[in-house]
Design an enzyme around this catalytic site. Structure first.
Site, PDB file in Angstrom:
ATOM      1  N   TYR A   1       0.595  -1.262   0.003  1.00  0.00           N
ATOM      2  CA  TYR A   1       0.047  -0.023   0.001  1.00  0.00           C
ATOM      3  C   TYR A   1       0.781   1.330   0.074  1.00  0.00           C
ATOM      4  O   TYR A   1       0.634   2.231   0.605  1.00  0.00           O
ATOM      5  CB  TYR A   1      -0.806   0.016   1.222  1.00  0.00           C
ATOM      6  CG  TYR A   1      -1.942  -1.211   1.436  1.00  0.00           C
ATOM      7  CD1 TYR A   1      -2.517  -1.463   0.276  1.00  0.00           C
ATOM      8  CD2 TYR A   1      -1.815  -1.936   2.586  1.00  0.00           C
ATOM      9  CE1 TYR A   1      -3.548  -2.667   0.584  1.00  0.00           C
ATOM     10  CE2 TYR A   1      -2.749  -2.973   2.690  1.00  0.00           C
ATOM     11  CZ  TYR A   1      -3.391  -3.415   1.609  1.00  0.00           C
ATOM     12  OH  TYR A   1      -4.415  -4.373   1.800  1.00  0.00           O
TER      13      TYR A   1
ATOM     14  N   TYR B   1     -14.287  -4.760   3.021  1.00  0.00           N
ATOM     15  CA  TYR B   1     -13.021  -5.101   2.401  1.00  0.00           C
ATOM     16  C   TYR B   1     -12.907  -6.492   2.933  1.00  0.00           C
ATOM     17  O   TYR B   1     -13.357  -6.983   3.788  1.00  0.00           O
ATOM     18  CB  TYR B   1     -11.886  -4.505   3.248  1.00  0.00           C
ATOM     19  CG  TYR B   1     -10.708  -4.912   3.172  1.00  0.00           C
ATOM     20  CD1 TYR B   1      -9.936  -4.251   1.840  1.00  0.00           C
ATOM     21  CD2 TYR B   1      -9.951  -6.033   3.697  1.00  0.00           C
ATOM     22  CE1 TYR B   1      -8.560  -4.883   1.717  1.00  0.00           C
ATOM     23  CE2 TYR B   1      -8.736  -6.459   3.495  1.00  0.00           C
ATOM     24  CZ  TYR B   1      -8.232  -5.951   2.457  1.00  0.00           C
ATOM     25  OH  TYR B   1      -6.904  -6.391   1.868  1.00  0.00           O
TER      26      TYR B   1
ATOM     27  N   ASP C   1     -17.397 -12.825   7.071  1.00  0.00           N
ATOM     28  CA  ASP C   1     -16.105 -12.646   6.791  1.00  0.00           C
ATOM     29  C   ASP C   1     -15.619 -12.261   8.402  1.00  0.00           C
ATOM     30  O   ASP C   1     -15.730 -10.862   8.487  1.00  0.00           O
ATOM     31  CB  ASP C   1     -15.901 -11.708   5.682  1.00  0.00           C
ATOM     32  CG  ASP C   1     -14.080 -11.416   5.813  1.00  0.00           C
ATOM     33  OD1 ASP C   1     -13.592 -11.790   6.561  1.00  0.00           O
ATOM     34  OD2 ASP C   1     -13.823 -10.642   4.831  1.00  0.00           O
TER      35      ASP C   1
ATOM     36  N   LYS D   1      -6.407 -13.735  10.276  1.00  0.00           N
ATOM     37  CA  LYS D   1      -5.824 -13.092  11.247  1.00  0.00           C
ATOM     38  C   LYS D   1      -5.424 -13.554  12.566  1.00  0.00           C
ATOM     39  O   LYS D   1      -4.369 -14.075  12.839  1.00  0.00           O
ATOM     40  CB  LYS D   1      -6.468 -11.721  11.598  1.00  0.00           C
ATOM     41  CG  LYS D   1      -6.503 -10.566  10.022  1.00  0.00           C
ATOM     42  CD  LYS D   1      -6.668  -9.190  10.217  1.00  0.00           C
ATOM     43  CE  LYS D   1      -6.249  -8.415   9.022  1.00  0.00           C
ATOM     44  NZ  LYS D   1      -7.508  -8.210   7.746  1.00  0.00           N
TER      45      LYS D   1
HETATM   46  C1  LIG Z   1      -7.379  -8.548   6.480  1.00  0.00           C
HETATM   47  C2  LIG Z   1      -8.808  -9.073   5.996  1.00  0.00           C
HETATM   48  C3  LIG Z   1      -8.857 -10.144   4.940  1.00  0.00           C
HETATM   49  C4  LIG Z   1      -7.634 -10.425   4.309  1.00  0.00           C
HETATM   50  O1  LIG Z   1      -7.023 -11.161   4.883  1.00  0.00           O
HETATM   51  P1  LIG Z   1      -5.371 -11.403   4.525  1.00  0.00           P
HETATM   52  O2  LIG Z   1      -4.852 -12.514   5.485  1.00  0.00           O
HETATM   53  O3  LIG Z   1      -4.557  -9.999   4.530  1.00  0.00           O
HETATM   54  O4  LIG Z   1      -5.348 -12.018   2.964  1.00  0.00           O
HETATM   55  C5  LIG Z   1     -10.068 -10.395   4.512  1.00  0.00           C
HETATM   56  N1  LIG Z   1     -11.258 -10.043   5.256  1.00  0.00           N
HETATM   57  C6  LIG Z   1     -11.160  -9.307   6.192  1.00  0.00           C
HETATM   58  C7  LIG Z   1     -12.329  -8.731   7.049  1.00  0.00           C
HETATM   59  C8  LIG Z   1      -9.867  -8.643   6.841  1.00  0.00           C
HETATM   60  O5  LIG Z   1      -9.874  -7.642   7.510  1.00  0.00           O
END
Ligand SMILES: *Cc1c(COP(=O)(O)O)cnc(C)c1O
Length: 398
Positions: free
Chosen positions: A6, A133, A223, A250
């Site tokens: 970024y 996102y 997600d 994460k």
């Molecule tokens: C960080 C994130 C992702 C992507 O995860 P990566 O391990 O960086 O590929 C997907 N969805 C959400 C809500 C996120 O915060």
């Protein structure tokens, strides 16, 4: 030469170089700093945790990785058993991958194929949220809605496959009325939209979404890559409203190793489970179910339960509310707090320029983005350290 994320490499300022890290502290060449970002929201137990380190070392002495194609092992079995019993409802079937983006891709592929397997091939559309996102791979970019990250997609023109709506019940009902027979899923970051601007919304929206997904036979995907493991003050938002597919990443490994999981409910799993080979899920990341990642994830969940992390998160929220009570500033549009997340949204992003250096001088590592000055601290943070993080944020405006 490293190409950093970024960043316009030509104008980027030099990053801080980390030499060591322990607890909530990063030890850098520029000094000691509290990590108020938890390394992109993942390091919930802090750095150099003796038990997490031990889990890794113990497994490395056996084997670090074997593929899941034709092989299996105890760490991946134990983690899957644990997730099956720990996660709500019948979210029982764990498909692993190496990152959150890929795990969301897997969820979207599951949703699409779930209906293809039933002969409903016209269900090719995804319903998603404005400012969503979901990662930086191509389909997750398309499902996302943030030009700041994904403007490159403009080259393809508007997507026929994704509809974005605001977090308003009327928009939700309208979208379902209009598109229900073409939708395969509704994909959301539940309660807290992270990278799209730390936007928070009410659980009633998700309850309505569950109702409409049931009525029209559309899969609901949460997600929870960012929100999972307590960040919103709920263990998982899935504890409040049950999705058909849940994505975790994460904090799954306590921030030790990149790993993620797409957890399917019984209904979704059964949509693939029959004699026909073409009904199988054709996916298999090389490092899925990595033994080091699974070992450390198991230990991370054990600590989360044993050391009552939900109480730690309640405490973080309580201190944050106390410290920011009555705080406001004409440049701040809104202050939002939810669980272990606090965000000061400013009117003009230019106001945040220089904050990172300012915070560094006060012993805090921070990385504002868009018009958000925020903190998502490791859950093991002490009161004094948390107050120091919040004081730095307040001091910037006064
Ligand atoms: C960080 C994130 C992702 C992507 O995860 P990566 O391990 O960086 O590929 C997907 N969805 C959400 C809500 C996120 O915060």
């Amino acid at each position: 030469m490293i190409w950093y994320p970024y960043q316009q490499m030509k104008t980027m300022k030099a990053p801080y170089e980390v030499i060591d890290a322990e607890g909530v502290y990063l030890y850098t060449k520029q000094g000691k700093m509290i990590d108020s970002v938890s390394s992109w929201w993942s390091v919930i137990h802090g750095y150099k945790h003796p038990e997490l380190n031990q889990a890794l070392i113990g497994q490395a002495e056996k084997f670090s990785h074997v593929m899941l194609g034709g092989l299996t092992h105890e760490p991946v079995q134990k983690l899957s058993d644990k997730l099956q019993s720990w996660l709500p409802g019948d979210l029982d079937y764990c498909f692993y991958s190496d990152s959150g983006s890929v795990a969301v891709e897997v969820a979207l592929k599951m949703a699409l194929q779930y209906y293809m397997n039933r002969g409903e091939e016209e269900r090719t559309m995804i319903l998603a949220l404005e400012h969503a996102y979901h990662g930086d791979t191509f389909k997750t970019m398309e499902a996302g809605d943030d030009e700041d990250y994904h403007f490159v997609l403009k080259a393809y023109g508007p997507s026929k496959y994704v509809v974005h709506i605001p977090t308003e019940t009327a928009a939700l009902e309208e979208a379902f009325e209009k598109y229900h027979d073409r939708l395969n899923c509704f994909l959301v970051e539940p309660l807290l939209q992270g990278a799209g601007g730390m936007r928070m919304y009410d659980v009633s929206f998700l309850k309505k979404a569950r109702e409409l997904c049931d009525r029209y036979g559309v899969l609901l995907i949460f997600d929870e890559v960012a929100t999972g493991f307590g960040r919103t003050g709920n263990r998982f938002v899935a504890d409040l409203v049950l999705p058909d597919i849940l994505v975790l990443g994460k904090a799954l490994t306590g921030g030790y190793i990149g790993h993620a999981v797409t957890v399917a409910s019984r209904k979704v799993y059964e949509g693939f489970y029959d004699e026909r080979p073409e009904h199988a899920l054709m996916h298999g990341p090389t490092f899925m179910g990595n033994a080091l990642a699974c070992s450390v994830a198991l230990k991370s969940i054990e600590l989360f339960e044993r050391d009552n992390y939900m109480e730690k998160i309640r405490r973080i929220e309580e201190i944050t509310r106390r410290e920011l009570k009555d705080f406001s500033h004409p440049k701040i549009r809104e202050i939002r707090i939810m669980g272990g997340c606090v965000c000061m949204e400013v009117y003009d992003p230019a106001v945040l320029k220089g904050y990172q250096q300012f915070a560094c001088e006060r012993g805090v590592f921070s990385r504002p983005f868009l018009n958000c000055l925020y903190a998502m601290v490791p859950y093991v943070i002490g009161e004094e350290e948390l107050v120091a993080v919040l004081d730095a944020m307040k001091a910037w405006f006064s």
